[in-house]
Structures are given as structure tokens and as C-alpha cells.
Design a protein around this motif. Structure first.
Motif, PDB file in Angstrom:
ATOM      1  N   GLU A 265      98.724  96.317  92.258  1.00 37.80           N
ATOM      2  CA  GLU A 265      99.676  96.774  91.242  1.00 37.80           C
ATOM      3  C   GLU A 265      99.740  95.810  90.065  1.00 37.80           C
ATOM      4  N   ARG A 266      99.593  94.516  90.327  1.00 34.90           N
ATOM      5  CA  ARG A 266      99.602  93.532  89.239  1.00 34.90           C
ATOM      6  C   ARG A 266      98.412  93.723  88.310  1.00 34.90           C
ATOM      7  N   LEU A 267      97.278  94.118  88.866  1.00 33.84           N
ATOM      8  CA  LEU A 267      96.069  94.264  88.054  1.00 33.84           C
ATOM      9  C   LEU A 267      96.155  95.447  87.094  1.00 33.84           C
ATOM     10  N   LEU A 268      96.969  96.428  87.408  1.00 35.11           N
ATOM     11  CA  LEU A 268      97.030  97.631  86.577  1.00 35.11           C
ATOM     12  C   LEU A 268      97.556  97.346  85.176  1.00 35.11           C
ATOM     13  N   GLN A 269      98.281  96.252  85.012  1.00 31.20           N
ATOM     14  CA  GLN A 269      98.836  95.917  83.699  1.00 31.20           C
ATOM     15  C   GLN A 269      97.749  95.505  82.704  1.00 31.20           C
ATOM     16  N   TYR A 270      96.534  95.240  83.192  1.00 32.13           N
ATOM     17  CA  TYR A 270      95.482  94.741  82.313  1.00 32.13           C
ATOM     18  C   TYR A 270      94.637  95.850  81.685  1.00 32.13           C
ATOM     19  N   SER A 271      95.100  97.089  81.800  1.00 34.92           N
ATOM     20  CA  SER A 271      94.441  98.186  81.091  1.00 34.92           C
ATOM     21  C   SER A 271      94.928  98.219  79.651  1.00 34.92           C
ATOM     22  N   ASN A 272      94.255  99.031  78.827  1.00 32.62           N
ATOM     23  CA  ASN A 272      94.791  99.250  77.480  1.00 32.62           C
ATOM     24  C   ASN A 272      95.737 100.455  77.510  1.00 32.62           C
ATOM     25  N   HIS A 273      96.076 100.992  76.369  1.00 33.72           N
ATOM     26  CA  HIS A 273      97.068 102.069  76.287  1.00 33.72           C
ATOM     27  C   HIS A 273      96.592 103.371  76.916  1.00 33.72           C
ATOM     28  N   LEU A 274      95.313 103.455  77.267  1.00 35.75           N
ATOM     29  CA  LEU A 274      94.756 104.686  77.837  1.00 35.75           C
ATOM     30  C   LEU A 274      94.276 104.494  79.274  1.00 35.75           C
ATOM     31  N   LEU A 275      94.701 103.431  79.928  1.00 34.51           N
ATOM     32  CA  LEU A 275      94.310 103.089  81.306  1.00 34.51           C
ATOM     33  C   LEU A 275      92.826 102.741  81.399  1.00 34.51           C
ATOM     34  N   LEU A 276      92.275 102.205  80.321  1.00 38.88           N
ATOM     35  CA  LEU A 276      90.880 101.783  80.312  1.00 38.88           C
ATOM     36  C   LEU A 276      90.819 100.263  80.467  1.00 38.88           C
ATOM     37  N   PHE A 277      89.840  99.801  81.264  1.00 41.23           N
ATOM     38  CA  PHE A 277      89.745  98.386  81.615  1.00 41.23           C
ATOM     39  C   PHE A 277      88.486  97.754  81.028  1.00 41.23           C
ATOM     40  N   SER A 278      88.632  96.493  80.664  1.00 43.06           N
ATOM     41  CA  SER A 278      87.513  95.725  80.115  1.00 43.06           C
ATOM     42  C   SER A 278      86.773  95.010  81.236  1.00 43.06           C
ATOM     43  N   GLU A 279      85.749  94.276  80.837  1.00 40.42           N
ATOM     44  CA  GLU A 279      84.970  93.472  81.783  1.00 40.42           C
ATOM     45  C   GLU A 279      85.723  92.204  82.180  1.00 40.42           C
ATOM     46  N   ASP A 280      86.263  91.504  81.175  1.00 44.50           N
ATOM     47  CA  ASP A 280      86.909  90.206  81.385  1.00 44.50           C
ATOM     48  C   ASP A 280      88.367  90.263  80.961  1.00 44.50           C
ATOM     49  N   VAL A 281      89.178  89.407  81.581  1.00 46.40           N
ATOM     50  CA  VAL A 281      90.588  89.280  81.199  1.00 46.40           C
ATOM     51  C   VAL A 281      90.911  87.795  81.094  1.00 46.40           C
ATOM     52  N   GLU A 282      91.576  87.430  80.027  1.00 49.25           N
ATOM     53  CA  GLU A 282      91.961  86.039  79.805  1.00 49.25           C
ATOM     54  C   GLU A 282      93.245  85.736  80.567  1.00 49.25           C
ATOM     55  N   SER A 283      93.168  84.757  81.461  1.00 47.66           N
ATOM     56  CA  SER A 283      94.344  84.377  82.232  1.00 47.66           C
ATOM     57  C   SER A 283      95.395  83.750  81.306  1.00 47.66           C
ATOM     58  N   GLY A 284      96.640  84.015  81.587  1.00 49.60           N
ATOM     59  CA  GLY A 284      97.721  83.453  80.779  1.00 49.60           C
ATOM     60  C   GLY A 284      98.333  84.481  79.864  1.00 49.60           C
ATOM     61  N   ASN A 285      97.494  85.222  79.122  1.00 49.89           N
ATOM     62  CA  ASN A 285      98.054  86.240  78.229  1.00 49.89           C
ATOM     63  C   ASN A 285      97.540  87.647  78.515  1.00 49.89           C
ATOM     64  N   GLY A 286      96.589  87.776  79.448  1.00 47.57           N
ATOM     65  CA  GLY A 286      96.121  89.099  79.845  1.00 47.57           C
ATOM     66  C   GLY A 286      95.254  89.805  78.833  1.00 47.57           C
TER      67      GLY A 286
END
Length: 593
Positions: free
Chosen positions: A540-561
């Protein structure tokens, strides 16, 4: 620092993918193939990338959403004068007993309220922005001259408004239909409406035919739809992403072209498609892999072009600014030259359902023994060889734990397949190779820290070794599996639930961004070892790292997402799908068939 997200959605029809920005611009569109030059590439250069926008003058607000259970994207613009909606469609439906998926982009523009004044800019480019195209006006279309094929914009908007880029009042529904090669030779309005309607019905039917558990279903549905359009249907290849040179983090220099098919992704992709019950896509992908397998080469490359092309020479395009000024912009990928030996096992375990799932008729595959022999030969030749590993280190070779895990798993699969086709010789060879691979895996074990390191003789940890648990090399119920997971968790997990691939220096220094699929692997591993509450919380925590359309990138920057890397990343969406399935199975959540 403000969180960076990609402000685009994607549409596609299994022949192409287009990125539509919140500002209405087509930020990315490669024609005639997914790995071709872009016609619109504002993602990498605002000036040289061309433009296809539909905007008012002055201030506006934007809202973007998908039509439910489709790959049709709507962008609503609100101004002081009124509001309007743009519906972007890549047509796809069954016609004449085959899929109709033309190189055609439909933009339907309709007023919602008031009398908004809008301006249409359409400036396609060629050769990665090195050539602008000349507009040639017709009676109800504009033909853009300068590329190899005809590019035509057919519309019921006054041609002069578009060529002169003049504002006009939107008081009725307007259509902009862009084609490549073959222009529209049918009525514009009725044809566009029929294509939109048929495409909507196609995608909703495709989702209805999917078996998706009732566990965060909207996310899994969006991921399934995203994965689907990353398949280049003509050959069956599935690309890692539709973009190139989106950096792993700001000013990293780690800008890669991902518009190719990675063999390392095979098992995960096939597993995700199998979970949602989409066998047609699986069989198309099997066909693509089989064509490569019988090419006669000594070894597989880590990646291939969407038509099986082998020579993917990496070049730099210095004339492009790059995403947010991040250079270099690369086309091609030098990783095709690397040695990556996990991929033989990847292919073998991916093919296993053809022989163990009774919905497939394995007796139809007359070349099974030949094919198995070919794959086992490839493993025999490479099992003791150092390689670049899953992360494709450019100047470092090791006996990697992950590589040997997939050789081990591939040989387990080969053993089962050989037993199914009653071939004793192949079965014995598979068992012998399985034992050799296991010995290499055990050479990576650190008894003091109770963890498997990334490679023999190395102290470094690697998230890819989470797969020791998911692949059942380690009994998930064993203390060794739990200790291994705890050690990886302690070193590679961030406070915000993300996961680094590794933390040691590679060819470009120490990585700073986390790799999203590794976090989804971590969720799966938690579920496997029985830490189901932890798995659900982390998922559930990981779901916040999508964009406004529930699309996910390859990498996520820790600290600010912040989202980084090529986008959307098929690997990340596959990771979400497989993690959700794993949790749903543990929870015994109903699957809707």
C-alpha cells in the motif's frame, strides 16, 4: 524539494504508444514503430521536438483521466471563457476477423461549458528533431512533407486556423485525425466516432476477459492495460518502456534507450500475463522468443529489437537538450553486447506453462526436444562463465548469484518439460546442470551475515537475490530464507518503503535512486515467508509513487518520492501485478474470471 512526477498519460494500440501531457501536448510519439524516430518529442526537447497542442490563451487548469477500463485518455481544460474535453484515442478493435490497429491518432475536442477559444498547433518533426516538416494545405487536411511517408492531419477545423495557429471559438465537437502512410479516405466525423466507440468496447471487453483478484483492483487493471500496449503485436515483442533517455535521477548521466525487448524480463512478464489469464499475448511473446532461439547464435543477447534485430548500436544525439536538460540523449543500447547468462533460464521457465498447463496443448509443439536441447546446450556452455549480471554492469564481470539462480530454475523447468515429453536424456542433463548451478549459488553465501551476496567472493548485497525466496530455491518457511530477507531489508530498504538495487559503486558511481520493481519483489518475499501484514502494508505504501493516472516509473527518489527513469516502465507495472497476485493468493481473495 518538490516531488517530480511525469505529467503524462499514454495511449496505444499495440502498434505505437503516444504520451499526452496535462498541457494537451503530444509529448512523445514514434512512428512507424515503437523504436522509430519521434514525430513529436517534446519530452526530450521543447523546441526541436515539435508540438501538437490544443490550448486556450492565458491561464487554464487541467484535469486528466482515463475512460474507465480503457487506454483512452481524456484531458479537460478549464478557462475563464469555458471548458472543453480532448479525448485521445489510438484505434484498436477487431475488423474483418483481425485486429485493426492503424498508425492513426484521433483527437476529439468537444466543448463542455461556455465558449472557450482555443488554438491548435501541429508541428511534427523527423529524424529525432533534426528536420522540421513543411505543411501543405488541402481542402480539409494538412499534409506534412519531409519524412519518408505521408503524414496527414484530417480535420473539420478551418485549415487556416491550424496553419496560422489562430484562436477560434470551440462551439461544436471538432476532430483531428493524424495518420502515417495511408490517409483517411472515409467520412471524418462518423469514422472517428465509430473508431472511438469500437476502441472503447474492445478495451472494456479485454478487461472483462481478464482474471483479476479483488485486491487493489483499479491499480492492477491499469497496470494490465499498460502492459498490454507495450506489446508490439506484429512480432509479439514486449518493450521495457516506450521512451529513451529519461534519467534515473537528475544529472545522473544514466539515460538509456528502453524501447527494446529485454530477455531478463521474460519470466516476470509471462507470469503476470498468466495470472490475468491472457494467453494470446503469452503465445505471441513465446513466438518472438522462439524465433530468436532458433536463430542459430551461440548465445542470447540481453536485449533485442522489436523485430529481433541484434545490432542495437548506441549513439548520442547531441542536438537535443534532453529531459529537463539531462544529457546525453541516447538511441540504441550498448547492453546488447554484454554477456548476461540468466536469460537462458528465464526463457526455460517462461515456456514451462506450455507443458504443465493443460489449457495449452503441448503435443502441438513438434520441436520440443530440439528446443529443449538447444537451451540446455546454451546453459552447458555458459554455466561456469562470469557475466555482467541482471543490472548489466558495463565493465565488471562476476559469478552472479542471480544468474545462477535462473540457470538453476531453468534447469528445474527443463527437467519437468523433459519428463512431460518422456525424454530421459534431456531430463538427466537438466538435473546435472541444476546441481552445478546450485553449487555456484552456494558459493555466494556469507555464513557470518547469513545472507547471499550478489556474487561469489563479494560482500555486496543485491535486491535481485530476493528471488531466491520467490523461486523456491530457499524454502520460504526456512530460517535461512528469513535471515536472508532480514539482511537485505536492513541494508537496501529505505525508511519510506523503497528498495535499492544495490549500494556499491558501478561503472557510473554509486546509484542514488531506488528501483521500483525491487520494492515489489520485496513485497512478494514478505508474503512468501509469511509476513503477510508487512507485505500488505508495504504494498500500500508503494502505491503513492504513481503519477496522477496510476502510472509508475522505473526509479523513485527516496525522501521525496520523485519519479525518474523511463516511463511508464513495464517492469514496474509487472512487479505490481505479481505482488498483488501473491498477496491475493495468500489472503484467498476471490479472483473474478
Amino acid at each position: 524539494m518538490e516531488r517530480h512526477t511525469y505529467k503524462t498519460g499514454i495511449i496505444g494500440n499495440c502498434a505505437y504508444i503516444a504520451h499526452v501531457n496535462l498541457n494537451t501536448n503530444i509529448d512523445w510519439l514514434c512512428w512507424p514503430r515503437m523504436d522509430s524516430t519521434f514525430l513529436f518529442g517534446g519530452l526530450l526537447d521543447k523546441q526541436k521536438g515539435g508540438e501538437f497542442s490544443i490550448l486556450p490563451e492565458g491561464h487554464y487548469t487541467s484535469h486528466q483521466y482515463y475512460m474507465e477500463n480503457t487506454n483512452i485518455l481524456c484531458t479537460e481544460i478549464t478557462t475563464a471563457e469555458g471548458s472543453y474535453r480532448i479525448t485521445d484515442v489510438a484505434p484498436r478493435f477487431i475488423q474483418y476477423e483481425r485486429f485493426f490497429k492503424p498508425l492513426m491518432l484521433i483527437r476529439k475536442v468537444e466543448p463542455i461549458e461556455g465558449a472557450p477559444r482555443i488554438k491548435v498547433k501541429c508541428r511534427p518533426v523527423c529524424d529525432y528533431g533534426s528536420r522540421e516538416l513543411a505543411p501543405l494545405r488541402g481542402s480539409s487536411h494538412i499534409e506534412f512533407i519531409g519524412c519518408e511517408e505521408r503524414i496527414r492531419l484530417t480535420t473539420n477545423i478551418a485549415i487556416n486556423y491550424i496553419i496560422d495557429e489562430e484562436l477560434f471559438v470551440l462551439n461544436d465537437t471538432r476532430y483531428l485525425l493524424l495518420t502515417y502512410g495511408h490517409p483517411l479516405e472515409a467520412p471524418l466525423e462518423s469514422t472517428a466516432e465509430r473508431f472511438v466507440r469500437e476502441t472503447t468496447l474492445y478495451w472494456r471487453s479485454w478487461i472483462k476477459q481478464s482474471s483479476i483478484a479483488n485486491y487493489f483492483q483499479p491499480y492492477v487493471i491499469r497496470s494490465a492495460l499498460t502492459l498490454k500496449i507495450h506489446q508490439y503485436e506484429d512480432t509479439g515483442a514486449i518493450i521495457a518502456a516506450s521512451t529513451t533517455s529519461l534519467p534515473e535521477y537528475m544529472d545522473s548521466g544514466r539515460n538509456w534507450d528502453y524501447r527494446y525487448c529485454w530477455m531478463r524480463d521474460t519470466y516476470y512478464i509471462i507470469t503476470a500475463l498468466n495470472h490475468i489469464g491472457h494467453f494470446e499475448e503469452m503465445e505471441r511473446y513465446f513466438g518472438y522468443i522462439t524465433d530468436i532461439s532458433f536463430s542459430g547464435d551461440f548465445r542470447y543477447q540481453p536485449l533485442y529489437g522489436i523485430t529481433g534485430k541484434k545490432n542495437l548500436v548506441e549513439t548520442i544525439l547531441p542536438h537535443l537538450d534532453g529531459y529537463l536538460g539531462n544529457q546525453p540523449v541516447r538511441i540504441g543500447n550498448q547492453a546488447y553486447e554484454h554477456i548476461q547468462n540468466d536469460i537462458y533460464g528465464q526463457v526455460l521457465i517462461s515456456m514451462l506453462p506450455l507443458y504443465t498447463d493443460h489449457r495449452f496443448i503441448f503435443t502441438e509443439r513438434k520441436d520440443s526436444a530440439r528446443w529443449l536441447n538447444l537451451l540446455l546446450q546454451k546453459i552447458e556452455r555458459t554455466i561456469d562463465e562470469k557475466d555482467a549480471g541482471i543490472w548489466e554492469f558495463r565493465n565488471m564481470a562476476n559469478v552472479h548469484c542471480y544468474t545462477n539462480l535462473f540457470q538453476w530454475a531453468g534447469c528445474c523447468a527443463a527437467e519437468k518439460m523433459a519428463r512431460t515429453i518422456h525424454n530421459e536424456d534431456l531430463m538427466k542433463r537438466a538435473i546435472a546442470l541444476k546441481e552445478r548451478a546450485a553449487a555456484h549459488i552456494e558459493s555466494c553465501y556469507d555464513p557470518e551475515r547469513k545472507v547471499y551476496t550478489n556474487a561469489a567472493g563479494s560482500k555486496h548485497l543485491d535486491a535481485s537475490t530476493l528471488q531466491l525466496i520467490m523461486m523456491n530455491y530457499l524454502d520460504p518457511n526456512s530460517q535461512r530464507a528469513k535471515d536472508h530477507l532480514a539482511a537485505l531489508e536492513k541494508e537496501l530498504k529505505t525508511e519510506d518503503g523503497l528498495f535499492y538495487r544495490y549500494l556499491h559503486s558501478d561503472d557510473f558511481g554509486k546509484p542514488k535512486a531506488t528501483f521500483l520493481v525491487c520494492a515489489f519483489w520485496y513485497v512478494e518475499a514478505l508474503a512468501c515467508v509469511g509476513r503477510l501484514d508487512d507485505a500488505q502494508r508495504e504494498f500500500e505504501r508503494l502505491l503513492q509513487y504513481s503519477n496522477h493516472l496510476l502510472l509508475f516509473s522505473e526509479d523513485v527518489e527516496s525522501g521525496n518520492g520523485s519519479q525518474w527513469g523511463n516511463f511508464p516502465q513495464a517492469y514496474s507495472h509487472v512487479g505490481l501485478m505479481n505482488a498483488a497476485y501473491r498477496i491475493a493468493m495468500k489472503l484467498d481473495v476471490p479472483i473474478f474470471l
